[in-house]
Design a protein around this motif. Structure first.
Motif, PDB file in Angstrom:
ATOM      1  N   ILE A  23       0.838  -1.210   0.000  1.00 26.22           N
ATOM      2  CA  ILE A  23       0.000   0.000   0.000  1.00 26.22           C
ATOM      3  C   ILE A  23       0.867   1.251   0.000  1.00 26.22           C
ATOM      4  O   ILE A  23       0.598   2.212  -0.725  1.00 26.22           O
ATOM      5  CB  ILE A  23      -0.969  -0.027   1.196  1.00 26.22           C
ATOM      6  N   LEU A  28      -1.315   3.739  -2.506  1.00 21.31           N
ATOM      7  CA  LEU A  28      -2.752   3.491  -2.416  1.00 21.31           C
ATOM      8  C   LEU A  28      -3.358   4.105  -1.162  1.00 21.31           C
ATOM      9  O   LEU A  28      -4.572   4.255  -1.074  1.00 21.31           O
ATOM     10  CB  LEU A  28      -3.029   1.988  -2.437  1.00 21.31           C
ATOM     11  N   HIS A  29      -2.524   4.475  -0.195  1.00 22.33           N
ATOM     12  CA  HIS A  29      -3.065   5.039   1.033  1.00 22.33           C
ATOM     13  C   HIS A  29      -3.779   6.360   0.768  1.00 22.33           C
ATOM     14  O   HIS A  29      -4.743   6.689   1.454  1.00 22.33           O
ATOM     15  CB  HIS A  29      -1.978   5.203   2.095  1.00 22.33           C
ATOM     16  N   ILE A  32      -7.201   5.229  -0.503  1.00 25.53           N
ATOM     17  CA  ILE A  32      -7.975   4.663   0.600  1.00 25.53           C
ATOM     18  C   ILE A  32      -8.487   5.770   1.513  1.00 25.53           C
ATOM     19  O   ILE A  32      -9.651   5.766   1.932  1.00 25.53           O
ATOM     20  CB  ILE A  32      -7.137   3.630   1.371  1.00 25.53           C
TER      21      ILE A  32
END
Length: 66
Positions: A23, A28-29, A32
């Motif tokens: 992540i 991708l954090h 998210i």
């Protein structure tokens, strides 16, 4: 302690660490966090719409205390 015992005791932590690294590396954090903020905004908006009078009175009491 052999590898099988080590794996049985710590497989959740190892898998979690690998997922966290993936992540962070793929950034991708940010996605998210954006999705969580969107769902939180939708939930709050829905709550306010359904409990309009209650929210008004709580907000008025909060402002009066300030």
């Amino acid at each position: 302690m052999n590898f099988k015992n080590f794996w049985d005791n710590y497989k959740g932590a190892i898998i979690g660490l690998i997922v966290a690294i993936i992540i962070l590396v793929t950034r991708l954090h940010d996605l998210i966090l954006a999705i969580v903020v969107l769902f939180l905004g939708a939930f709050i908006g829905n709550y306010v719409q359904r409990n309009k009078d209650d929210v008004k009175s709580k907000l008025k009491n909060f402002i009066d205390k300030m």
